[in-house]
Design a protein around this motif. Structure first.
Motif, mmCIF file in Angstrom:
data_model
loop_
_atom_site.group_PDB
_atom_site.id
_atom_site.type_symbol
_atom_site.label_atom_id
_atom_site.label_comp_id
_atom_site.label_asym_id
_atom_site.label_seq_id
_atom_site.Cartn_x
_atom_site.Cartn_y
_atom_site.Cartn_z
ATOM 1 N N SER A 167 -13.077 16.640 -46.630
ATOM 2 C CA SER A 167 -14.423 16.668 -46.056
ATOM 3 C C SER A 167 -15.383 15.726 -46.771
ATOM 4 C CB SER A 167 -14.980 18.097 -46.077
ATOM 5 O OG SER A 167 -15.012 18.602 -47.409
ATOM 6 N N MET A 168 -15.317 15.652 -48.109
ATOM 7 C CA MET A 168 -16.208 14.770 -48.851
ATOM 8 C C MET A 168 -15.949 13.309 -48.483
ATOM 9 S SD MET A 168 -16.595 14.148 -52.971
ATOM 10 C CE MET A 168 -15.356 12.850 -53.049
ATOM 11 N N THR A 169 -14.673 12.929 -48.454
ATOM 12 C CA THR A 169 -14.306 11.562 -48.107
ATOM 13 C C THR A 169 -14.710 11.235 -46.674
ATOM 14 O OG1 THR A 169 -12.418 11.694 -49.627
ATOM 15 C CG2 THR A 169 -12.387 9.933 -47.975
ATOM 16 N N PHE A 170 -14.508 12.183 -45.775
ATOM 17 C CA PHE A 170 -14.879 11.973 -44.369
ATOM 18 C C PHE A 170 -16.380 11.705 -44.247
ATOM 19 C CE2 PHE A 170 -16.466 13.517 -40.306
ATOM 20 C CZ PHE A 170 -15.644 12.855 -39.407
ATOM 21 N N ASP A 171 -17.201 12.495 -44.922
ATOM 22 C CA ASP A 171 -18.654 12.328 -44.842
ATOM 23 C C ASP A 171 -19.104 10.969 -45.378
ATOM 24 O OD1 ASP A 171 -18.893 14.848 -43.757
ATOM 25 O OD2 ASP A 171 -19.389 15.832 -45.662
ATOM 26 N N LYS A 257 -11.272 11.116 -56.257
ATOM 27 C CA LYS A 257 -11.894 11.050 -54.928
ATOM 28 C C LYS A 257 -13.131 10.147 -54.945
ATOM 29 C CE LYS A 257 -10.371 15.593 -53.239
ATOM 30 N NZ LYS A 257 -10.829 16.928 -52.775
ATOM 31 N N LYS A 258 -13.935 10.280 -55.994
ATOM 32 C CA LYS A 258 -15.133 9.443 -56.114
ATOM 33 C C LYS A 258 -14.758 7.971 -56.234
ATOM 34 C CE LYS A 258 -18.056 12.965 -58.343
ATOM 35 N NZ LYS A 258 -18.773 13.336 -59.590
ATOM 36 N N ILE A 259 -13.741 7.710 -57.047
ATOM 37 C CA ILE A 259 -13.289 6.330 -57.239
ATOM 38 C C ILE A 259 -12.749 5.766 -55.924
ATOM 39 C CG2 ILE A 259 -11.565 4.891 -58.395
ATOM 40 C CD1 ILE A 259 -11.852 6.902 -60.795
ATOM 41 N N ARG A 260 -11.967 6.572 -55.209
ATOM 42 C CA ARG A 260 -11.409 6.122 -53.930
ATOM 43 C C ARG A 260 -12.513 5.763 -52.943
ATOM 44 N NH1 ARG A 260 -7.894 10.385 -50.657
ATOM 45 N NH2 ARG A 260 -9.888 11.478 -50.723
#
Length: 412
Positions: A167-171, A257-260
């Protein structure tokens, strides 16, 4: 043969040249000791020539400066050099004893400083890993990466996660996904100096739910180095693609995830645009490498508005200096920018500026060439230089193994 290569190059009668260098510690030709090797390369429009790969006693600014100067003098290029391309190490960029300052003083005139854009962006990505609180390493190994390599054989390569699974990456990526995917799919068709460039793009296409036009097999995670941030980026993408088959702690998962998200949203496009001297992107707080002359390259960028170009032209005419003439005639500056694209001087200047190499991949390629032939064929230093230039000349004439290429006769 070596004399023939040199005489042909000198016969080109270049108007200008850009000199590249880089250094690496390699074994000496005899014995078990090691020494610094320094590929020195000249580039110009559609030209790339290895001048030599001398060994130097140390990697200090003065030693590198002397070696570069000697190679330029040997090839009769001292009065042709208009720019330096270099990695942003202290030995190169030092204010007092850096190679660039010392070499410019030795040449006795102003020269463009073209700090390698890729090197700059590697430093930026390093800062992102630090800011995301990625697990530090006390030695050459990164424990998380090592654990992933050891677990690679147990991973089902047909089952991986994509951008919509988090969800975080999607947003974060939802508004830019299509644009980045299109960029990656187009850029993947280019030829690259290193295999990891293409793999980096392939992983992004797969993660964003795109389809590759060619068959793709996930490559086993390879070597990584603390200075190779591209490798760390590739590891980050692979680990999260297979996160459901590889156990991550919360302290590991969130930083990755943040780095990605940063890599995909902010990094991939600027990294692969960096070699374009006109469009080379600029990051706030990392503008030190942009001299006044380098900033003016953007007058040839179609993304810069006409109004911005008008203001730039006025400013440049107010501060007109012979340095601007290093990249071509500048009479077009007195015209309104709406007419520049039709002006022959502007078109010539744009062609010249676009030909400038603003990344140091060419020097890295010749380091790889030296590594490949360092302990092969001959241990004679003069013959080794001859061998390297011959191989470069051969590879330039025969860049691939197609039937058409292989049927061409080789001319000395």
């Amino acid at each position: 043969m070596r004399g023939n290569i040199k005489s042909k190059f000198i016969g080109l009668n270049l108007n200008y040249g850009i000199v590249h260098w880089d250094s690496k510690i390699l074994p000496t030709l005899v014995g078990k000791e090691k020494c610094d090797r320094l590929p020195v390369v000249i580039t110009a429009q559609k030209i790339e020539q290895l001048l030599g790969v001398p060994h130097i006693s140390s990697g200090t600014g003065s030693e590198i400066c002397s070696a570069v100067y000697d190679e330029l003098e040997n090839w009769g290029l001292l009065n042709k050099i208009q720019g330096f391309v270099f990695d942003t190490t202290a030995s190169n960029s030092g204010r007092l004893n850096g190679v660039c300052v010392l070499l410019e003083q030795k040449l006795g005139r102003n020269v463009l400083f073209l700090a390698c854009r890729h090197h700059i962006f590697e430093i930026i990505l390093q800062a992102v890993f630090t800011e995301a609180k990625f697990a530090p390493s006390s030695g050459p190994d990164i424990p998380l990466f090592k654990r992933f390599v050891n677990n690679w054989r147990n991973i089902n390569k047909n089952k991986y996660s994509v951008w919509t699974d988090d969800s975080m990456t999607f947003d974060i990526l939802n508004n830019v996904r299509d644009e980045i995917l299109e960029f990656a799919k187009i850029k993947i068709q280019d030829s690259f100096p290193r295999d990891d460039y293409k793999e980096f793009l392939q992983l992004i296409v797969i993660f964003l739910g795109g389809k590759l036009e060619e068959n793709f097999d996930f490559r086993q995670p390879g070597a990584y180095h603390l200075a190779r941030w591209m490798a760390k980026g590739i590891y980050t993408l692979k680990i999260l693609l297979f996160k459901n088959q590889f156990k991550l702690t919360s302290a590991e998962g969130m930083p990755l995830k943040k780095i990605r998200c940063f890599i995909i949203k902010c990094y991939v496009e600027v990294w692969f645009t960096a070699p374009d001297s006109i469009k080379a992107p600029k990051f706030i707080n990392h503008l030190w490498y942009l001299s006044d002359e380098c900033v003016t390259f953007s007058i040839f960028d179609n993304h810069v508005t006409i109004e911005q170009k008008r203001r730039m032209a006025i400013k440049m005419l107010m501060n007109e200096h012979e340095d601007y003439e290093q990249v071509g005639e500048t009479d077009f500056l007195s015209l309104d920018p709406i007419y520049w694209e039709e002006n022959e001087e502007y078109k010539k200047g744009k062609e010249i500026v676009r030909s400038l190499k603003v990344v140091n991949d060419t020097a890295e390629r010749h380091i790889k060439l030296m590594e490949e032939f360092n302990c092969k064929i001959t241990k004679n230093e003069e013959q080794k230089q001859f061998l390297l230039q011959t191989v470069q000349d051969y590879r330039r004439k025969y860049p691939n193994h197609s039937r058409e290429t292989m049927c061409k006769p080789y001319e000395l």
